[in-house]
Scaffold this motif. Structure first.
Motif, PDB file in Angstrom:
ATOM      1  N   ILE A 185       0.863  -1.187   0.000  1.00  0.00           N
ATOM      2  CA  ILE A 185       0.000   0.000   0.000  1.00  0.00           C
ATOM      3  C   ILE A 185       0.897   1.234   0.000  1.00  0.00           C
ATOM      4  O   ILE A 185       1.909   1.270   0.698  1.00  0.00           O
ATOM      5  CB  ILE A 185      -0.905  -0.001   1.249  1.00  0.00           C
ATOM      6  CG1 ILE A 185      -1.757  -1.268   1.290  1.00  0.00           C
ATOM      7  CG2 ILE A 185      -1.782   1.249   1.278  1.00  0.00           C
ATOM      8  CD1 ILE A 185      -2.344  -1.567   2.657  1.00  0.00           C
TER       9      ILE A 185
ATOM     10  N   TYR B  93      -2.278  -4.768  -0.560  1.00  0.00           N
ATOM     11  CA  TYR B  93      -3.408  -5.108  -1.432  1.00  0.00           C
ATOM     12  C   TYR B  93      -3.380  -6.603  -1.756  1.00  0.00           C
ATOM     13  O   TYR B  93      -4.393  -7.266  -1.762  1.00  0.00           O
ATOM     14  CB  TYR B  93      -3.342  -4.323  -2.740  1.00  0.00           C
ATOM     15  CG  TYR B  93      -3.548  -2.842  -2.587  1.00  0.00           C
ATOM     16  CD1 TYR B  93      -4.787  -2.337  -2.208  1.00  0.00           C
ATOM     17  CD2 TYR B  93      -2.512  -1.945  -2.822  1.00  0.00           C
ATOM     18  CE1 TYR B  93      -4.986  -0.980  -2.079  1.00  0.00           C
ATOM     19  CE2 TYR B  93      -2.702  -0.585  -2.698  1.00  0.00           C
ATOM     20  CZ  TYR B  93      -3.945  -0.101  -2.328  1.00  0.00           C
ATOM     21  OH  TYR B  93      -4.133   1.244  -2.195  1.00  0.00           O
TER      22      TYR B  93
ATOM     23  N   GLY C  77      -0.604   0.759   6.989  1.00  0.00           N
ATOM     24  CA  GLY C  77      -1.180   0.748   5.644  1.00  0.00           C
ATOM     25  C   GLY C  77      -2.641   1.151   5.658  1.00  0.00           C
ATOM     26  O   GLY C  77      -3.465   0.457   6.247  1.00  0.00           O
TER      27      GLY C  77
ATOM     28  N   VAL D  77      -5.742   1.698   3.269  1.00  0.00           N
ATOM     29  CA  VAL D  77      -6.193   1.386   1.909  1.00  0.00           C
ATOM     30  C   VAL D  77      -7.267   2.393   1.511  1.00  0.00           C
ATOM     31  O   VAL D  77      -8.228   2.605   2.245  1.00  0.00           O
ATOM     32  CB  VAL D  77      -6.753  -0.044   1.839  1.00  0.00           C
ATOM     33  CG1 VAL D  77      -7.457  -0.281   0.509  1.00  0.00           C
ATOM     34  CG2 VAL D  77      -5.641  -1.060   2.041  1.00  0.00           C
TER      35      VAL D  77
END
Lengths: 179, 446
Positions: A53, A74, B188, B190
């Motif tokens: 990501i 991902y 992270g 998204v």
């Protein structure tokens, strides 16, 4: 990872370059033709398929732009996970891909950046994947790919794929495509 | 005032116009996103003083920071001079935020009235003759900020009821999710966009268990064939219940993996099958005790904190509108710092394998919500309301104190109607006191 090593023009390396490029181009053609069985056959049993990501960071914090391996991603798939994705896509009920999307994989700037012992090479390339879907849906995914190829029974197979997208916010409703 | 036809709780109808009318959307920004407590992030995303993340409250860009005293602050990411964002990064560490246009410089703690806020303006002496009242020109703070169980929320309305009151009985659900471990955010965030109205995503989040067996059939079949995972049957009920609380929050709680495989053994109080990635907490007696007998039975859940925070498994997803026809989803995942190192690694690496743009399940959701939004725009049938009749008239609220108000059924459209009626109440209220006084209560029969 060597970002920009010197180009080699020895005959051996020119042949290797051709061999590697044709392997990756063949793989792209299989994906665009929705031939996932043949595609899986191009992957090693221990494949690592990873798309980290990305986020926007100040220049002083650019080392934090991508998630590290082992963090959120991902895709962080082994062969089993990829087989589930292919099974999902091909069992006749994957409505996000039925009617199927039309994709086109473009690979450029293919460079062999590292030659390993035991017949493995690391290949860096630039990627554009275009998807046209239904009437008007269009997606572009642009990025860099770093692949590790391994010679298995005289054929190159993909042992590791890292996909570094240039987009931080995906403009796509999903990632139902392989890269 | 919304048209009567927008949401008809008695007949189970929802008007198509609420998914595309620009005036309704503008009112939503003011009355729903301008008033509700909205999820901003998890406190472990900004562990140290000076850490910050940016996010959106509806369309409003926000910076969330931790100040020198360790308190969490949130302010609107817009320079007081020309309105530019003062940071253009998604996250980072900063003592000050300096606008890239004319260099107005703000203390990252965002203290507007105290010494913080606006700390420097280039040319203060030369060009302004030192006449700018610096403390009065700090970044505009988010009206109220609160933290519940590590989740940071903010509201743009100074009149809003306290966070704990807004969450109300739904805290029972949040406690269940967040007491099951010592959670931190997986690195992270998204982010992806759908061309859908945000409400189709919320409608799905709060309690659409009917779609899973159809929309996600391909993924269930794939997981069954490759992993031997139990598959949701077609047209069968599932053990579990739906909780619905004031201000439009709601969730489904499943007490078995899938119908026909009720693997909870009442005698031993144990499940036949435990997925350690999700349920290692069951080995911790203190957590089991905290859950209590009923919450311990819950193996899967999905819920929505009104208006737009979707919670499933250990995922937290904000669905922020960008106009009536586009939504940006911002997803974070949590991992359990009490879990074994191997499980923690799996929790991080597989965080977005099922849900997220590449998720085996969520790929279809993006397609469906986009397509529903297309359908809502069909001018010729704009008066043909959408059907939300599943279970209509059979959903009787149980208020027995064991759970928040609940309906003892898993597959129904009560939760969606609950969301839309609560949304209509917010839309029809002139201010927070009016919303507080006049909103649908979880009682009687739906």
């Amino acid at each position: 990872m060597i970002i920009a090593g010197e180009a080699s023009t020895t005959l051996e390396d020119v042949v290797l370059q051709h061999d590697v490029e044709q392997t990756l181009f063949r793989e792209a053609a299989l994906l665009d033709a929705h031939d996932y069985t043949a595609w899986l056959d191009m992957l090693t049993d221990d494949i690592v398929y990873w798309m980290p990501i990305r986020n926007t960071r100040a220049a002083t914090e650019l080392d934090l732009e991508f998630t590290a391996f082992g963090e959120g991603a991902y895709f962080d798939d082994d062969r089993g996970a990829l087989e589930i994705r292919v099974e999902k896509r091909t069992n006749g009920y994957a409505w996000s891909e039925d009617p199927p999307s039309r994709t086109r994989h473009f690979l450029t700037n293919v460079r062999i950046v590292e030659k390993h012992t035991a017949g493995e090479v690391t290949v860096s390339s630039n990627m554009v994947v275009f998807r046209s879907r239904l009437d008007m849906d269009e997606d572009w995914w642009v990025g860099r790919r770093v692949d590790r190829l391994r010679k298995v029974d005289g054929r190159w197979k993909i042992a590791r794929r890292e996909i570094y997208l240039d987009q931080t916010v995906l403009k796509s409703k999903n990632l139902s495509t392989f890269f | 005032m919304l048209a009567e036809s927008a949401v008809d709780l008695k007949r189970g109808l929802v008007g198509r116009e609420i998914f595309n009318d620009p005036d309704i959307y503008d009112t939503e920004l003011q009355r729903v996103f301008g008033r509700s407590w909205l999820f901003l992030g998890h406190e472990t995303q900004i562990p140290s003083p000076g850490d910050y993340i940016t996010c959106k409250m509806g369309e409003t860009p926000v910076i969330v920071t931790r100040d020198g005293g360790g308190a969490i602050r949130a302010m609107i990411n817009s320079c007081r001079h020309r309105g530019n964002p003062v940071t253009r990064s998604d996250a980072g560490h900063a003592r000050t935020f300096t606008c890239a246009y004319h260099g107005w410089c703000y203390d990252s703690s965002g203290k507007r009235v105290d010494s913080g806020g606006l700390v420097a303006v280039p040319g203060l002496k030369t060009y302004y003759d030192e006449k700018i009242d610096l403390p009065a020109w700090g970044l505009i703070p988010v009206a109220q900020v609160g933290v519940y169980h590590g989740l940071i929320f903010g509201t743009l309305d100074p009149q809003a009821v306290p966070l704990e009151e807004f969450l109300g009985d739904f805290r029972w659900f949040l406690d269940m999710v967040l007491d099951r471990g010592d959670f931190a955010a997986v690195p992270g965030v998204v982010r992806w966009r759908m061309k859908c109205n945000w409400k189709f995503a919320a409608d799905n989040a709060i309690g659409d268990n009917a779609h899973a067996q159809i929309a996600h059939r391909s993924a269930f079949i794939a997981m069954e064939r490759k992993l031997g995972a139990p598959r949701m049957g077609l047209g069968v009920d599932e053990p579990g219940f739906t909780i619905l609380t004031d201000y439009g929050h709601g969730a489904n709680c499943k007490t078995s993996y899938f119908a026909g495989t009720n693997d909870y053994d009442t005698a031993s109080g144990k499940f036949q099958r435990i997925d350690p990635v999700y349920e290692q907490w069951r080995e911790n007696p203190a957590i089991v005790e905290k859950m209590g007998p009923l919450r311990s039975q819950i193996v899967r859940y999905n819920g929505n904190v009104f208006p737009n925070l979707f919670i499933i498994d250990r995922l937290l997803m904000m669905r922020n509108p960008i106009g009536p026809g586009e939504t940006e989803i911002r997803a974070i995942a949590l991992y359990d710092r009490n879990a074994s190192p191997e499980i923690q690694e799996l929790q991080k690496r597989r965080a977005f394998r099922k849900f997220g743009p590449s998720g085996l399940l969520e790929q279809e959701d993006g397609e469906n919500w986009d397509q529903a939004t297309v359908g809502a725009r069909i001018r010729a049938i704009k008066d043909a309301a959408l059907n939300y009749e599943m279970g209509l008239g059979t959903g009787t609220f149980v208020n027995d104190g064991q759970t928040p108000p609940r309906i003892d059924s898993m597959i129904n459209e009560h939760a969606q109607l609950w969301f839309y009626q609560s949304w209509a109440d917010a839309m029809n209220a002139n201010d927070w006191p009016a919303w507080r006084a006049n909103h649908v209560r979880p009682e009687g029969t739906m």
